[in-house]
Design a protein around this motif. Structure first.
Motif, PDB file in Angstrom:
ATOM      1  N   ASN B  28       0.769  -1.616  -0.224  1.00  0.00           N
ATOM      2  CA  ASN B  28       0.215   0.315   0.166  1.00  0.00           C
ATOM      3  C   ASN B  28       1.189   1.249  -0.163  1.00  0.00           C
ATOM      4  O   ASN B  28       0.148   2.360   0.128  1.00  0.00           O
ATOM      5  CB  ASN B  28      -0.619  -0.187   1.164  1.00  0.00           C
ATOM      6  CG  ASN B  28      -1.965   1.356   1.098  1.00  0.00           C
ATOM      7  OD1 ASN B  28      -2.757   1.076  -0.419  1.00  0.00           O
ATOM      8  ND2 ASN B  28      -2.572   1.753   1.412  1.00  0.00           N
ATOM      9  N   GLU B  30       2.062   4.823  -1.509  1.00  0.00           N
ATOM     10  CA  GLU B  30       2.124   6.086  -2.160  1.00  0.00           C
ATOM     11  C   GLU B  30       2.603   5.628  -3.613  1.00  0.00           C
ATOM     12  O   GLU B  30       2.939   6.591  -4.932  1.00  0.00           O
ATOM     13  CB  GLU B  30       1.558   6.043  -1.164  1.00  0.00           C
ATOM     14  CG  GLU B  30      -0.074   6.621  -0.380  1.00  0.00           C
ATOM     15  CD  GLU B  30      -0.159   7.885   0.040  1.00  0.00           C
ATOM     16  OE1 GLU B  30      -1.285   7.777   0.361  1.00  0.00           O
ATOM     17  OE2 GLU B  30       0.119   9.292  -0.481  1.00  0.00           O
ATOM     18  N   GLY B  51       0.839   9.103  -6.730  1.00  0.00           N
ATOM     19  CA  GLY B  51       0.055   8.344  -5.942  1.00  0.00           C
ATOM     20  C   GLY B  51      -0.583   8.335  -7.721  1.00  0.00           C
ATOM     21  O   GLY B  51      -0.067   8.168  -8.356  1.00  0.00           O
ATOM     22  N   ALA B  52      -1.954   7.131  -6.899  1.00  0.00           N
ATOM     23  CA  ALA B  52      -2.630   6.511  -8.121  1.00  0.00           C
ATOM     24  C   ALA B  52      -2.777   7.928  -8.849  1.00  0.00           C
ATOM     25  O   ALA B  52      -3.754   9.084  -8.595  1.00  0.00           O
ATOM     26  CB  ALA B  52      -3.774   6.046  -8.295  1.00  0.00           C
ATOM     27  N   ARG B  68      -0.123   5.033 -13.691  1.00  0.00           N
ATOM     28  CA  ARG B  68      -0.220   4.720 -12.965  1.00  0.00           C
ATOM     29  C   ARG B  68      -2.174   5.034 -12.178  1.00  0.00           C
ATOM     30  O   ARG B  68      -2.448   5.994 -11.833  1.00  0.00           O
ATOM     31  CB  ARG B  68       0.545   5.442 -11.158  1.00  0.00           C
ATOM     32  CG  ARG B  68       0.417   5.059 -10.090  1.00  0.00           C
ATOM     33  CD  ARG B  68       1.801   4.219  -9.387  1.00  0.00           C
ATOM     34  NE  ARG B  68       1.265   4.096  -8.236  1.00  0.00           N
ATOM     35  CZ  ARG B  68       1.242   4.512  -7.291  1.00  0.00           C
ATOM     36  NH1 ARG B  68       2.502   5.680  -7.720  1.00  0.00           N
ATOM     37  NH2 ARG B  68       1.575   3.834  -5.724  1.00  0.00           N
ATOM     38  N   THR B  70      -3.422   2.312 -10.845  1.00  0.00           N
ATOM     39  CA  THR B  70      -3.794   1.908  -9.252  1.00  0.00           C
ATOM     40  C   THR B  70      -2.333   2.044  -8.251  1.00  0.00           C
ATOM     41  O   THR B  70      -2.003   2.065  -9.294  1.00  0.00           O
ATOM     42  CB  THR B  70      -4.108   0.236  -9.363  1.00  0.00           C
ATOM     43  OG1 THR B  70      -2.501  -0.452  -9.538  1.00  0.00           O
ATOM     44  CG2 THR B  70      -5.074  -0.248 -10.180  1.00  0.00           C
ATOM     45  N   THR B  71      -2.736   2.383  -7.353  1.00  0.00           N
ATOM     46  CA  THR B  71      -1.849   2.440  -6.010  1.00  0.00           C
ATOM     47  C   THR B  71      -0.544   0.955  -6.727  1.00  0.00           C
ATOM     48  O   THR B  71       0.017   1.457  -5.648  1.00  0.00           O
ATOM     49  CB  THR B  71      -2.406   2.311  -4.196  1.00  0.00           C
ATOM     50  OG1 THR B  71      -3.472   2.756  -4.131  1.00  0.00           O
ATOM     51  CG2 THR B  71      -1.189   2.698  -3.559  1.00  0.00           C
ATOM     52  N   GLU B  72      -0.909   0.271  -6.337  1.00  0.00           N
ATOM     53  CA  GLU B  72      -0.514  -1.073  -6.669  1.00  0.00           C
ATOM     54  C   GLU B  72       0.137  -1.643  -8.032  1.00  0.00           C
ATOM     55  O   GLU B  72       2.138  -2.021  -7.877  1.00  0.00           O
ATOM     56  CB  GLU B  72      -1.116  -2.854  -6.525  1.00  0.00           C
ATOM     57  CG  GLU B  72      -2.299  -2.824  -5.857  1.00  0.00           C
ATOM     58  CD  GLU B  72      -3.728  -1.998  -5.105  1.00  0.00           C
ATOM     59  OE1 GLU B  72      -3.443  -1.409  -4.107  1.00  0.00           O
ATOM     60  OE2 GLU B  72      -3.718  -1.705  -6.090  1.00  0.00           O
ATOM     61  N   SER B  93       9.533   1.335  -4.574  1.00  0.00           N
ATOM     62  CA  SER B  93       8.487   1.981  -3.409  1.00  0.00           C
ATOM     63  C   SER B  93       8.321   2.460  -1.944  1.00  0.00           C
ATOM     64  O   SER B  93       9.455   1.974  -1.246  1.00  0.00           O
ATOM     65  CB  SER B  93       7.213   1.331  -3.922  1.00  0.00           C
ATOM     66  OG  SER B  93       7.062   0.342  -2.694  1.00  0.00           O
ATOM     67  N   SER B  95       6.407   4.762   1.631  1.00  0.00           N
ATOM     68  CA  SER B  95       5.168   4.614   1.934  1.00  0.00           C
ATOM     69  C   SER B  95       5.403   6.569   2.149  1.00  0.00           C
ATOM     70  O   SER B  95       6.862   7.108   2.390  1.00  0.00           O
ATOM     71  CB  SER B  95       5.088   4.231   3.573  1.00  0.00           C
ATOM     72  OG  SER B  95       5.873   4.105   4.275  1.00  0.00           O
TER      73      SER B  95
END
Lengths: 110, 112
Positions: B28, B30, B51-52, B68, B70-72, B93, B95
């Motif tokens: 998760n 960002e 971020g998405a 991007r 999606t977040t994933e 990635s 956070s």
């Protein structure tokens, strides 16, 4: 332009030696300095430093940051062959971007 | 917990071909980014996303596109491969806030 310089670029020592790796930087909006170890694949995280003069320690590895002189050192005591790797220094800014140095390739001979 | 997953691990392309390098993270996070690593040059930032729906260029964006949705997921597209794009590509990635980057295992790309 943001820049991270590491020295030496390459180092060969024998098991049991102590090594000091250097990292200097010029980065706008400095947030933190990070050290990574890279063996065959992905870099793995070692330390994150945000404050001057506070040593971070993990086993035989330690690191310290000087925000006035814009540098950091990574010390490895009693080196082992398993310490052989490329050590990367990176600086993060408040745009959440990370600028990496070229790395120091450490070879520890038995 | 898989962390950051990159596919494929290896790829050989001919000059002019296009392809997509896949990157997915399950933490998760960002912030996601793509780096290329060439001998003696460290890791250089290609594109990143905070971020998405938000992407931006890094130091060496030419010849690459990202999105991007999606977040994933944060795929990297090579539009028309060139031999100068022969490199090892890492997706990473983190956070929000003062957090370290987590890296995938890399994709070794050769363009002939």
């Amino acid at each position: 332009e943001d820049k991270v310089v590491q020295s030496p670029l390459s180092l060969v020592v024998h098991e049991g030696d102590t090594v000091t790796l250097n990292c200097s930087y010029e980065v706008t909006n400095f947030r933190s300095l990070l050290w990574y170890k890279q063996e065959k694949k992905a870099p793995t995280f070692l330390f994150m430093l945000t404050s001057s003069g506070i040593e971070k320690k993990s086993g035989r590895l330690s690191s310290i940051l000087d925000k006035k002189e814009l540098f950091s050192i990574l010390n490895i005591t009693a080196t082992q062959t398993g310490d052989s790797a490329v050590y990367l220094c990176a600086v993060a800014n408040y745009g959440q971007n990370f600028v990496f140095g070229p790395g120091t390739r450490l070879s520890v001979l038995p | 917990n898989a962390g950051v997953t990159q596919t494929p691990k290896f790829q050989v392309l001919k000059t002019g071909q296009s392809m997509t390098l896949q990157c997915a993270q399950d933490m998760n996070h960002e912030y996601m980014s793509w780096y290329r690593q060439d001998p003696g040059m460290g890791l250089r930032l290609i594109h990143y996303s905070v971020g998405a729906g938000i992407t931006d260029q890094g130091e060496v964006p030419n010849g690459y596109n990202v999105s991007r949705s999606t977040t994933e997921d944060f795929p990297l597209r090579l539009l028309s491969a060139a031999p100068s794009q022969t490199s090892v590509y890492f997706c990473a990635s983190s956070s929000r806030g003062n957090s370290p980057l987590h890296f995938g295992n890399g994709t070794r790309l050769t363009v002939t």
